[in-house]
Enzyme design. Structure first.
Site, PDB file in Angstrom:
ATOM      1  N   HIS A   1       0.842  -1.183   0.000  1.00 43.83           N
ATOM      2  CA  HIS A   1       0.000   0.000   0.000  1.00 43.83           C
ATOM      3  C   HIS A   1       0.891   1.250   0.000  1.00 43.83           C
ATOM      4  O   HIS A   1       1.950   1.245   0.621  1.00 43.83           O
ATOM      5  CB  HIS A   1      -0.867  -0.046   1.258  1.00 43.83           C
TER       6      HIS A   1
ATOM      7  N   SER B   1     -10.768   6.026  -3.763  1.00 42.08           N
ATOM      8  CA  SER B   1     -12.059   6.673  -3.525  1.00 42.08           C
ATOM      9  C   SER B   1     -13.211   6.074  -4.310  1.00 42.08           C
ATOM     10  O   SER B   1     -14.034   6.791  -4.867  1.00 42.08           O
ATOM     11  CB  SER B   1     -11.966   8.162  -3.859  1.00 42.08           C
TER      12      SER B   1
HETATM   13  P1  PGA Z   1     -10.176   4.968  -0.155  1.00 48.15           P
HETATM   14  O1  PGA Z   1      -8.954   4.059   0.398  1.00 48.15           O
HETATM   15  O2  PGA Z   1     -11.146   4.052  -0.846  1.00 48.15           O
HETATM   16  O3  PGA Z   1     -10.711   5.628   1.058  1.00 48.15           O
HETATM   17  O4  PGA Z   1      -9.554   5.926  -1.145  1.00 48.15           O
HETATM   18  C1  PGA Z   1      -8.453   2.974  -0.327  1.00 48.15           C
HETATM   19  C2  PGA Z   1      -7.176   2.485   0.345  1.00 48.15           C
HETATM   20  O5  PGA Z   1      -6.300   3.318   0.572  1.00 48.15           O
HETATM   21  O6  PGA Z   1      -7.026   1.283   0.645  1.00 48.15           O
END
Ligand code: PGA
Length: 240
Positions: free
Chosen positions: A93, A202
């Site tokens: 990540h 997102s």
């Molecule tokens: P998000 O996060 O859907 O809130 O953008 C995804 C992630 O970072 O795993």
């Protein structure tokens, strides 16, 4: 290939919140065989999650150390993940890089270790705003894939998640067409049809339908919008 929707709970959901979440999810979610649903709770809640999840979903881990057993305080071994029937592990990540400074070589070690233990790795790749503006997106993504998958012959066992980090908190957004172009490039780069290419920024119940309708955008990794079971189920149902 089945669609795949992953929920990343990060450090959210304490034990009682997680119990409520799975109780509601198990009641409201009607399983269908076109979508694989996977959830990643905090490591400390993995045991609880493995007891509570129904056969409708799978568990994945937000991280792991490449070593089986060693004196590494605070780390989690792939052997522990297997004991909990974890099937997938996310490596790596963008938060691991930006906040914890993990190196390219370390990610490569983790991928090798996951494959050795039959844990399917999901490798996150991205470009920064500066890289995008200087039209280096493809070069940067290629470099990441080459370094992180160095000496790995079975690339089809690895899934790739693309995140346009340049869109975070900047008011910019990646259009579904842009995402499709990048996914096409990744598919060309990895040269196999078995790896899943996952979109990961997102995703919510408003944009999921447009994104999933693009060719080669069939998989989502979802953070904040997965924290509410009803919203998460809506996204899964939209993506059928
Ligand atoms: P998000 O996060 O859907 O809130 O953008 C995804 C992630 O970072 O795993």
């Amino acid at each position: 290939m089945k669609k795949l929707i992953w929920a990343n709970f990060k450090m959210y959901k304490n034990m009682s919140e997680l119990k409520d979440y799975f109780t509601k999810f198990n009641q409201e979610y009607a399983w269908n065989d076109t979508v694989d649903v996977v959830v990643a709770p905090m490591m400390v809640n993995m045991m609880l999650a493995s007891e509570m999840i129904s056969s409708k979903i799978n568990l994945w881990s937000q991280n792991m150390h490449p070593n089986d057993i060693w004196a590494y305080t605070g780390e989690t071994s792939p052997l522990n993940l297997k004991e909990l029937w974890v099937k997938y592990v996310i490596l790596w990540h963008s938060e691991r890089r930006t906040l914890f400074g993990e190196s390219d070589a370390f990610v490569n070690e983790k991928v090798k270790s996951a494959l050795k233990h039959w844990l399917r790795p999901i490798l996150c790749i991205w470009e920064t705003l500066e890289e995008k503006q200087s039209e280096k997106t493809y070069e940067v993504l290629e470099r990441q894939i080459k370094l992180w998958l160095k000496d790995i012959s079975d690339i089809a066992m690895v899934d790739i998640a693309y995140e346009p980090v340049w869109a975070i908190g900047t008011g910019l957004s990646a259009t579904p067409e842009y995402v499709m172009q990048v996914h096409n490039f990744i598919r060309w780069l990895i040269w196999n049809q078995e790896s899943r290419i996952i979109y990961w920024w997102s995703v919510n119940d408003s944009n999921a339908k447009d994104l999933i309708s693009q060719k080669d955008v069939n998989w989502f990794l979802i953070g904040s919008a997965s924290l509410d079971p009803t919203k998460f189920i809506n996204i899964i149902n939209t993506s059928k």
